[in-house]
Design a protein around this motif. Structure first.
Motif, PDB file in Angstrom:
ATOM      1  N   ALA A 118      -4.688 -12.008  14.470  1.00  0.00           N
ATOM      2  CA  ALA A 118      -5.017 -12.532  13.294  1.00  0.00           C
ATOM      3  C   ALA A 118      -4.455 -13.390  13.174  1.00  0.00           C
ATOM      4  N   ARG A 119      -2.990 -14.014  14.539  1.00  0.00           N
ATOM      5  CA  ARG A 119      -2.136 -15.511  14.357  1.00  0.00           C
ATOM      6  C   ARG A 119      -2.235 -16.137  15.869  1.00  0.00           C
ATOM      7  N   THR A 120      -3.341 -15.794  16.373  1.00  0.00           N
ATOM      8  CA  THR A 120      -2.885 -16.328  17.940  1.00  0.00           C
ATOM      9  C   THR A 120      -5.140 -16.268  17.698  1.00  0.00           C
ATOM     10  N   SER A 121      -5.561 -14.859  17.803  1.00  0.00           N
ATOM     11  CA  SER A 121      -6.957 -15.651  18.530  1.00  0.00           C
ATOM     12  C   SER A 121      -7.736 -16.422  18.462  1.00  0.00           C
ATOM     13  N   THR A 122      -8.189 -17.207  19.125  1.00  0.00           N
ATOM     14  CA  THR A 122      -9.311 -17.908  19.245  1.00  0.00           C
ATOM     15  C   THR A 122     -10.862 -17.826  18.462  1.00  0.00           C
ATOM     16  N   LEU A 123     -10.865 -17.110  18.673  1.00  0.00           N
ATOM     17  CA  LEU A 123     -11.917 -15.980  17.132  1.00  0.00           C
ATOM     18  C   LEU A 123     -11.639 -15.482  16.089  1.00  0.00           C
ATOM     19  N   PRO A 124     -12.954 -15.816  15.234  1.00  0.00           N
ATOM     20  CA  PRO A 124     -12.234 -15.225  13.764  1.00  0.00           C
ATOM     21  C   PRO A 124     -12.031 -13.301  14.143  1.00  0.00           C
ATOM     22  N   VAL A 125     -11.369 -12.972  13.226  1.00  0.00           N
ATOM     23  CA  VAL A 125     -10.572 -11.721  13.077  1.00  0.00           C
ATOM     24  C   VAL A 125     -10.451 -11.125  12.341  1.00  0.00           C
ATOM     25  N   MET A 126     -11.589 -10.798  11.482  1.00  0.00           N
ATOM     26  CA  MET A 126     -11.762  -9.238  10.605  1.00  0.00           C
ATOM     27  C   MET A 126     -11.095  -8.266  10.242  1.00  0.00           C
ATOM     28  N   LEU A 127     -10.100  -7.761   9.402  1.00  0.00           N
ATOM     29  CA  LEU A 127      -8.650  -7.316   9.461  1.00  0.00           C
ATOM     30  C   LEU A 127      -9.223  -6.248   8.230  1.00  0.00           C
ATOM     31  N   VAL A 128      -9.405  -5.052   8.614  1.00  0.00           N
ATOM     32  CA  VAL A 128     -10.407  -4.031   7.644  1.00  0.00           C
ATOM     33  C   VAL A 128      -8.469  -2.704   7.463  1.00  0.00           C
ATOM     34  N   PRO A 129      -8.611  -2.756   6.290  1.00  0.00           N
ATOM     35  CA  PRO A 129      -7.489  -1.520   5.767  1.00  0.00           C
ATOM     36  C   PRO A 129      -7.640  -0.342   6.656  1.00  0.00           C
ATOM     37  N   PHE A 130      -6.726   0.387   7.487  1.00  0.00           N
ATOM     38  CA  PHE A 130      -6.675   1.880   7.727  1.00  0.00           C
ATOM     39  C   PHE A 130      -6.484   2.900   5.804  1.00  0.00           C
ATOM     40  N   LYS A 131      -5.906   2.545   5.526  1.00  0.00           N
ATOM     41  CA  LYS A 131      -5.639   3.331   4.179  1.00  0.00           C
ATOM     42  C   LYS A 131      -7.301   3.010   3.026  1.00  0.00           C
ATOM     43  N   VAL A 132      -7.359   2.394   3.675  1.00  0.00           N
ATOM     44  CA  VAL A 132      -9.269   2.248   2.251  1.00  0.00           C
ATOM     45  C   VAL A 132     -10.331   3.032   3.824  1.00  0.00           C
ATOM     46  N   LEU A 133     -10.442   2.958   4.650  1.00  0.00           N
ATOM     47  CA  LEU A 133     -10.803   3.557   6.113  1.00  0.00           C
ATOM     48  C   LEU A 133     -10.569   5.079   5.439  1.00  0.00           C
ATOM     49  N   SER A 134      -9.526   5.490   5.444  1.00  0.00           N
ATOM     50  CA  SER A 134      -9.300   6.514   6.000  1.00  0.00           C
ATOM     51  C   SER A 134      -9.015   7.738   4.206  1.00  0.00           C
ATOM     52  N   GLU A 135      -9.478   7.050   3.198  1.00  0.00           N
ATOM     53  CA  GLU A 135     -10.006   7.747   2.209  1.00  0.00           C
ATOM     54  C   GLU A 135     -11.867   7.152   1.560  1.00  0.00           C
ATOM     55  N   SER A 136     -11.846   7.615   2.383  1.00  0.00           N
ATOM     56  CA  SER A 136     -13.505   6.744   3.006  1.00  0.00           C
ATOM     57  C   SER A 136     -14.276   7.549   3.518  1.00  0.00           C
ATOM     58  N   SER A 137     -15.530   8.270   2.541  1.00  0.00           N
ATOM     59  CA  SER A 137     -16.031   8.475   3.384  1.00  0.00           C
ATOM     60  C   SER A 137     -17.634   8.231   4.744  1.00  0.00           C
ATOM     61  N   ALA A 138     -18.106   8.352   5.679  1.00  0.00           N
ATOM     62  CA  ALA A 138     -18.791   8.435   6.489  1.00  0.00           C
ATOM     63  C   ALA A 138     -19.714   6.780   6.028  1.00  0.00           C
TER      64      ALA A 138
END
Length: 315
Positions: free
Chosen positions: A155-175
């Motif tokens: 997030a700080r150094t990538s020369t490409l855009p970075v999308m961060l998705v919180p694991f907490k939300v993913l772990s609490e959701s169905s596929a």
């Protein structure tokens, strides 16, 4: 065997003139033309499938190809052992990608070597990725100093855009819910801006998504009352610049709302997101070091930790 990763150059990372000195209303579309190919770092854990499901949902926004990247540390091993390990890792990667067969996206699995963040960026660029999407555990700064965090380093150094998705939300959701989250990611983007070069480049990236049918954008600017007389535009200037951004987005075919607020930057961004019902954030990051963040604060990383929504970060 995987080759060591390294830093690469990308047009999106090159500095441009500050906002007030730009000529005309249109913006040259440098960098990515559309979000067609995304790179997804995988750690061979239970979270990988969830992140890939999220990306599969992003097919609504033009994503047609996913490059799953795993960085393996095979240096120092005997060649026969390293080759066996590489073969095992490759089979595991293939099984991860095979789990998403039947989607509208082509998946490719790549095994890389070297320092994780640098190897991910280099491999993503070599495969013509437009952005990197990965899950994050949203560690605190103090924990990061002790444990390290590839997601926050990217997030700080990538020369490409970075999308961060919180694991907490993913772990609490169905596929199905996770895919729906990916499908809604760009329905209503909040773009907090301080009118800096990184924020301007992120705005250009948002415009490049117009061809993929990006929904609506909320452009927000927050004035810190403690710094109002020291730095940043005054309220009248900020409103004028926001109106100009709104016109530019309209010229690109994107509907936009604008908000100007005074207060704590992170608190106001989160408040506006809740009031407007935005589905993701897109903002510039100044690429601060961990120690610098501890002293100065980083709005983009703070929003990532607090919000339960995806955060797209660019430099």
């Amino acid at each position: 065997m995987p080759q060591p990763g390294g830093r690469i150059d990308c047009p999106l990372a090159r500095r441009r003139l500050p906002w007030p000195h730009r000529s005309g209303g249109a913006v040259s579309r440098r960098g990515c033309a559309m979000l067609k190919t995304v790179a997804v770092p995988v750690e061979l854990s239970d979270h990988d499938q969830r992140v890939l499901q999220f990306v599969a949902g992003m097919s609504r926004w033009g994503v047609r190809r996913v490059v799953a990247i795993h960085v393996a540390q095979l240096t120092g091993m005997e060649r026969s052992v390293a080759l066996q390990k590489e073969s095992e890792l490759s089979r595991t990667l293939d099984s991860i990608c095979a789990g998403l067969e039947g989607s509208d996206i082509d998946f490719e699995c790549v095994l890389a070597g070297g320092a994780p963040a640098a190897a991910i960026v280099q491999t993503a660029a070599e495969h013509s990725a437009d952005a990197i999407v990965l899950g994050t555990r949203a560690k605190t700064v103090l924990n990061e100093i002790t444990l390290g965090s590839v997601s926050e380093e990217l997030a700080r150094t990538s020369t490409l855009p970075v999308m961060l998705v919180p694991f907490k939300v993913l772990s609490e959701s169905s596929a199905d819910d996770i895919r729906a989250m990916g499908a809604e990611a760009f329905s209503y983007i909040q773009h907090p801006t301080d009118f800096s070069d990184p924020a301007e480049r992120m705005l250009d990236f948002i415009k490049s998504l117009a061809g993929g049918g990006v929904g609506r954008v909320l452009v927000s600017s927050i004035i810190d009352p403690a710094k109002q007389d020291e730095s940043g535009p005054h309220e009248r200037s900020a409103r004028r610049i926001l109106a100009g951004i709104q016109r530019e987005l309209a010229e690109s075919g994107i509907e936009a709302d604008t908000e100007l607020a005074v207060g704590n930057v992170v608190d106001e961004i989160l408040r506006l997101s809740k009031e407007h019902g935005t589905t993701s954030f897109a903002m510039g990051s100044r690429g601060r070091t961990i120690q610098g963040e501890l002293l100065l604060g980083s709005v983009s990383l703070s929003v990532m930790r607090v919000s339960g929504r995806p955060v797209l970060i660019g430099h």
